[in-house]
Each structure stands twice: as structure tokens, then as C-alpha cells.
Scaffold this motif. Sequence first.
Motif, PDB file in Angstrom:
ATOM      1  N   LYS A 133     -18.734  98.725 -45.132  1.00 33.88           N
ATOM      2  CA  LYS A 133     -17.355  98.258 -45.254  1.00 33.88           C
ATOM      3  C   LYS A 133     -17.006  98.008 -46.724  1.00 33.88           C
ATOM      4  O   LYS A 133     -15.945  98.406 -47.202  1.00 33.88           O
ATOM      5  CB  LYS A 133     -17.166  96.968 -44.457  1.00 33.88           C
ATOM      6  N   ASP A 134     -17.912  97.374 -47.445  1.00 37.74           N
ATOM      7  CA  ASP A 134     -17.670  97.081 -48.853  1.00 37.74           C
ATOM      8  C   ASP A 134     -17.636  98.365 -49.680  1.00 37.74           C
ATOM      9  O   ASP A 134     -16.836  98.490 -50.617  1.00 37.74           O
ATOM     10  CB  ASP A 134     -18.758  96.146 -49.390  1.00 37.74           C
ATOM     11  N   ALA A 135     -18.494  99.313 -49.339  1.00 28.52           N
ATOM     12  CA  ALA A 135     -18.509 100.585 -50.061  1.00 28.52           C
ATOM     13  C   ALA A 135     -17.221 101.370 -49.810  1.00 28.52           C
ATOM     14  O   ALA A 135     -16.666 102.007 -50.720  1.00 28.52           O
ATOM     15  CB  ALA A 135     -19.721 101.410 -49.662  1.00 28.52           C
ATOM     16  N   THR A 136     -16.733 101.334 -48.586  1.00 26.17           N
ATOM     17  CA  THR A 136     -15.462 102.001 -48.261  1.00 26.17           C
ATOM     18  C   THR A 136     -14.322 101.364 -49.042  1.00 26.17           C
ATOM     19  O   THR A 136     -13.445 102.051 -49.580  1.00 26.17           O
ATOM     20  CB  THR A 136     -15.175 101.904 -46.749  1.00 26.17           C
ATOM     21  N   HIS A 137     -14.337 100.050 -49.101  1.00 26.23           N
ATOM     22  CA  HIS A 137     -13.326  99.304 -49.858  1.00 26.23           C
ATOM     23  C   HIS A 137     -13.357  99.706 -51.328  1.00 26.23           C
ATOM     24  O   HIS A 137     -12.307  99.979 -51.941  1.00 26.23           O
ATOM     25  CB  HIS A 137     -13.609  97.805 -49.699  1.00 26.23           C
ATOM     26  N   LEU A 138     -14.540  99.777 -51.905  1.00 27.81           N
ATOM     27  CA  LEU A 138     -14.684 100.182 -53.301  1.00 27.81           C
ATOM     28  C   LEU A 138     -14.218 101.623 -53.500  1.00 27.81           C
ATOM     29  O   LEU A 138     -13.593 101.944 -54.523  1.00 27.81           O
ATOM     30  CB  LEU A 138     -16.139 100.036 -53.737  1.00 27.81           C
ATOM     31  N   TYR A 139     -14.503 102.482 -52.540  1.00 24.63           N
ATOM     32  CA  TYR A 139     -14.090 103.888 -52.631  1.00 24.63           C
ATOM     33  C   TYR A 139     -12.569 104.000 -52.726  1.00 24.63           C
ATOM     34  O   TYR A 139     -12.033 104.700 -53.592  1.00 24.63           O
ATOM     35  CB  TYR A 139     -14.610 104.661 -51.424  1.00 24.63           C
ATOM     36  N   TYR A 140     -11.866 103.300 -51.841  1.00 29.09           N
ATOM     37  CA  TYR A 140     -10.404 103.369 -51.849  1.00 29.09           C
ATOM     38  C   TYR A 140      -9.835 102.781 -53.143  1.00 29.09           C
ATOM     39  O   TYR A 140      -8.878 103.325 -53.713  1.00 29.09           O
ATOM     40  CB  TYR A 140      -9.832 102.631 -50.645  1.00 29.09           C
ATOM     41  N   GLN A 141     -10.406 101.693 -53.602  1.00 28.59           N
ATOM     42  CA  GLN A 141      -9.938 101.099 -54.856  1.00 28.59           C
ATOM     43  C   GLN A 141     -10.143 102.059 -56.024  1.00 28.59           C
ATOM     44  O   GLN A 141      -9.262 102.212 -56.875  1.00 28.59           O
ATOM     45  CB  GLN A 141     -10.693  99.790 -55.134  1.00 28.59           C
ATOM     46  N   THR A 142     -11.302 102.703 -56.058  1.00 28.97           N
ATOM     47  CA  THR A 142     -11.608 103.645 -57.136  1.00 28.97           C
ATOM     48  C   THR A 142     -10.650 104.830 -57.111  1.00 28.97           C
ATOM     49  O   THR A 142     -10.128 105.252 -58.149  1.00 28.97           O
ATOM     50  CB  THR A 142     -13.057 104.141 -57.019  1.00 28.97           C
ATOM     51  N   MET A 143     -10.395 105.379 -55.934  1.00 30.63           N
ATOM     52  CA  MET A 143      -9.510 106.532 -55.818  1.00 30.63           C
ATOM     53  C   MET A 143      -8.077 106.176 -56.221  1.00 30.63           C
ATOM     54  O   MET A 143      -7.390 106.972 -56.887  1.00 30.63           O
ATOM     55  CB  MET A 143      -9.538 107.075 -54.394  1.00 30.63           C
ATOM     56  N   LEU A 144      -7.615 104.995 -55.841  1.00 30.81           N
ATOM     57  CA  LEU A 144      -6.270 104.573 -56.231  1.00 30.81           C
ATOM     58  C   LEU A 144      -6.173 104.398 -57.740  1.00 30.81           C
ATOM     59  O   LEU A 144      -5.160 104.753 -58.359  1.00 30.81           O
ATOM     60  CB  LEU A 144      -5.916 103.257 -55.531  1.00 30.81           C
ATOM     61  N   ARG A 145      -7.209 103.869 -58.319  1.00 29.53           N
ATOM     62  CA  ARG A 145      -7.219 103.650 -59.766  1.00 29.53           C
ATOM     63  C   ARG A 145      -7.235 104.978 -60.515  1.00 29.53           C
ATOM     64  O   ARG A 145      -6.452 105.195 -61.444  1.00 29.53           O
ATOM     65  CB  ARG A 145      -8.448 102.803 -60.128  1.00 29.53           C
ATOM     66  N   PHE A 146      -8.109 105.891 -60.102  1.00 27.16           N
ATOM     67  CA  PHE A 146      -8.192 107.200 -60.769  1.00 27.16           C
ATOM     68  C   PHE A 146      -6.921 108.011 -60.561  1.00 27.16           C
ATOM     69  O   PHE A 146      -6.469 108.724 -61.462  1.00 27.16           O
ATOM     70  CB  PHE A 146      -9.404 107.973 -60.243  1.00 27.16           C
ATOM     71  N   ASP A 147      -6.357 107.911 -59.375  1.00 22.69           N
ATOM     72  CA  ASP A 147      -5.112 108.639 -59.088  1.00 22.69           C
ATOM     73  C   ASP A 147      -3.997 108.174 -60.019  1.00 22.69           C
ATOM     74  O   ASP A 147      -3.191 108.978 -60.484  1.00 22.69           O
ATOM     75  CB  ASP A 147      -4.714 108.408 -57.627  1.00 22.69           C
ATOM     76  N   ASP A 148      -3.968 106.878 -60.312  1.00 23.36           N
ATOM     77  CA  ASP A 148      -2.970 106.336 -61.236  1.00 23.36           C
ATOM     78  C   ASP A 148      -3.162 106.902 -62.632  1.00 23.36           C
ATOM     79  O   ASP A 148      -2.200 107.316 -63.286  1.00 23.36           O
ATOM     80  CB  ASP A 148      -3.080 104.806 -61.266  1.00 23.36           C
ATOM     81  N   TYR A 149      -4.415 106.952 -63.103  1.00 22.88           N
ATOM     82  CA  TYR A 149      -4.684 107.472 -64.446  1.00 22.88           C
ATOM     83  C   TYR A 149      -4.232 108.923 -64.575  1.00 22.88           C
ATOM     84  O   TYR A 149      -3.651 109.312 -65.591  1.00 22.88           O
ATOM     85  CB  TYR A 149      -6.175 107.397 -64.767  1.00 22.88           C
ATOM     86  N   LEU A 150      -4.506 109.730 -63.550  1.00 27.12           N
ATOM     87  CA  LEU A 150      -4.213 111.154 -63.622  1.00 27.12           C
ATOM     88  C   LEU A 150      -2.727 111.447 -63.446  1.00 27.12           C
ATOM     89  O   LEU A 150      -2.169 112.322 -64.105  1.00 27.12           O
ATOM     90  CB  LEU A 150      -5.018 111.910 -62.567  1.00 27.12           C
ATOM     91  N   LYS A 151      -2.060 110.712 -62.565  1.00 31.02           N
ATOM     92  CA  LYS A 151      -0.643 110.959 -62.316  1.00 31.02           C
ATOM     93  C   LYS A 151       0.241 110.575 -63.490  1.00 31.02           C
ATOM     94  O   LYS A 151       1.274 111.195 -63.740  1.00 31.02           O
ATOM     95  CB  LYS A 151      -0.186 110.195 -61.064  1.00 31.02           C
ATOM     96  N   ASN A 152      -0.168 109.522 -64.196  1.00 25.90           N
ATOM     97  CA  ASN A 152       0.678 109.006 -65.276  1.00 25.90           C
ATOM     98  C   ASN A 152       0.290 109.537 -66.648  1.00 25.90           C
ATOM     99  O   ASN A 152       0.782 109.054 -67.667  1.00 25.90           O
ATOM    100  CB  ASN A 152       0.633 107.480 -65.281  1.00 25.90           C
TER     101      ASN A 152
END
Length: 403
Positions: free
Chosen positions: A138-157
Motif C-alpha cells: 500500500k505504501d509503495a503504491t502510494h509512493l508510486y502515484y506521488q512520484t508519477m504526479l511529480r514527474f508528470d508536472d516537471y515534464l508538462k511544464n
Amino acid sequence: MNRTFMKHELAITSKSRKNIPFIVFLGVFLFSYCLVILPNQETNETFRPIEVKEFLDNVHVEQSYREQKGYTGINVMSGVPVYATNAHYDTLYYAMLTAYEDHDFNRYLRLRTFYLEGHMHAFIGDPTLFTESPMPRKDATHLYYQTMLRFDDYLKNDYKVSYGMIHEKTGLQVLQNILLNYGMYLFLFCVIYLSSDILVRDRQYRTVLQGFPLSWYRLLNLKTLSVFLYSLLVIMGLIIAGVFVVSLQYGFGSFEMKVPVMIAQQFFTLKDYDVITTAQFLLKSLSVIPVLAYLFIRLNLVLSLLLKNEWLVLTVSSLILFSERFYFTRTSRELFGIDISYFPQTYFDFGKIITGEKNFLLNTETITYVKGIIVLLITILLIEGMLIIVSRIVNKRSFYQTR
């Protein structure tokens, strides 16, 4: 008279033999963290070039062997196209290694994001993640989603991605992570320590205090204001100095960078997540520090009137600050049969409230930003009532009276 007394109190507080060594210790700790601990701190996104090169060498050896033997098809036993899989990893990891060594972090991040998108289950199933957690997947899944949202922000902007941004080591990101972890406890302990003796110390200088014709309650209020301002000055000084030193090493970051927040506990997919800007997170987090600081200063006044000993005040107030640590578990959603969202200690680490981290840890939705503010304000009113009552029972004459 009020201004004169305030200057007097600020001078005593700033020159205190108890406070000066504490401030020096905080400064040493701050620079040790920024210059020694942080640069050597590894994260889940830490890239290890030596290990990657060893992996690539092993892959090349295996691929050469398979080519010689003709084992380039699908494995009969497992049904996995091992040769093709190895070729994929060889190309991807070599590209990541090259981008990393060339400091082309925008390209590196795109490759890393591409890897994560296709290997979610490998990320979540990593046995090295959350080894001490009762709910590692559960914690790893949570970290995965947080990481993807963060990286997606860097790339989109189209940020100019840096090493510091990927590893959350820019000035603003470090401040954000500190507020999400034990930073609030550190800041509040500073307030407790600096205010633990504001009343008791005057028992040694009763004749000086008698020179100020102030009522007992007004004196308590002025002492509160003086240590309140001094504590906030110390905290803001630590924050500014820390962000400055970290920014010199890894960059300042951007107030527009997104911070993942969990808005629901229903699907445990990206539908339960959203993002806010770093500016919003910092504004909400830092604006609560004065509220919590005032709460503990007034609490220390009540304890000082009752205990008349600065070290007892420091001990009791610190125990209250860290009280949640004594009973907190991933299933502790109630205390004495009452939802923990109604207890003020739930909100002492307020950063976790803003991002929904505490709701995630407890699998609940009752702990919210608005409720936290209301609970803290009610707590202040209760402490204020206690102070009024206790200050009438323990008046100025009885408090400064010596045996």
C-alpha cells in the motif's frame, strides 16, 4: 510602559544563558544537515551509475552467450522472451546512464518516467521499499502515484529539470519535506524551550519586576507576545538560512511545482489524488505555525503557574507535544472511543494534514484542514480559560513568594 516591558523581556530572552547555547546548537544542526547529511542522503530515485554499468556488463555477457547458442527466442519453460527483454533493458538503461552522465536531466527524467509507466508492478513489489511498514505494498503504491504526479508536472511544464528537482533536494522541496516529516515538531519544540522559563526566571528578580506597574494578566499577555515574536524570529531565521544554503547547492526550486495530495480514500488509484502548488502548501503549513506557537506558549504559562519550575514545564509540555507518538499506529483511528480528528495533538504535524498523508496512513477521511484549524482554535480557547482561572488562583504575590 507596555513597549518598555516588551523591550525588557526581549532583551532577557535573547541574552538568556539557557537560550543562547540552544540557538547555537540549532545553527550547528542546521548547517550539518544542509552540508553533510542532505548531500549524502539517498532517495528512492537515487541513480547509481556504478551499479547500472555492472548490470549492463552482465546483460552484454548474457546476450552474447544467447546469440552464440541461438537462445534468442521465447523461453519454453517460462514463456518469457528473455533475449528481447534483455535488449529492451540494455537500451533503456544505457540511455538513462548516458543522459545522467551528460547531466541531461530532462531526457533522463523522460526515460525514468517511461520506465515507471511500464513497470508499476515491479516498483510496487520492490522488496527494499518500506521493509518496516505493516502495509508495504500500500505504501509503495502510494509512493508510486506521488512520484508519477511529480514527474508528470516537471515534464508538462517544461521545467529545466535538475538533479536536485528529481531527488527533491532544491531549497523549496527540502522545506516542503521537512514540514511533511518532523519539521513541525522541531519548530514547536523550539517554542516550548524558549518559553519554558518566561515566568519562572522572574522569581529570581522580583524587585526588578515590581518596577513595572502592570496588572498580573497584562504582564502574562506581554510576556506571551515577547516570546511569541522571538520564537517566530528564530524559526523564520532557521527556515531562511536553511533554504538559502540548500539553494546554493541544488537550486531554489519553483513555487509553481506541484505537491501531490490525497483527496479521498476510495479507489486507491490516481482518482484519489490531486495536486496543489508548492506555494499553496507552504502558505497553509507556515501559517499554522503562529497558531501552534501561541497555543504552546499559553500552555507553558499555565504550567509555569502550577509547577513553578522551568524544567518541569519543559518536560510536561514536550510530552504533550509528542503525545501522539505514544499511541499512534496505522489502525489507531480512535482514542478513548472518540475519533482522533477531535484531538489537537493529531494536528501538530500539520503538513501531513494538508497533503492528506495522515488520512492515508490511517485509512480515514475525517482529518481535514478546516477541522484542524477549528480544533486548534477551540484548544486555544480552553487553554485561555484555564489561564484566566489559574492566574486568579496563583496571583502575582503568591507566584513570586519564596519559602
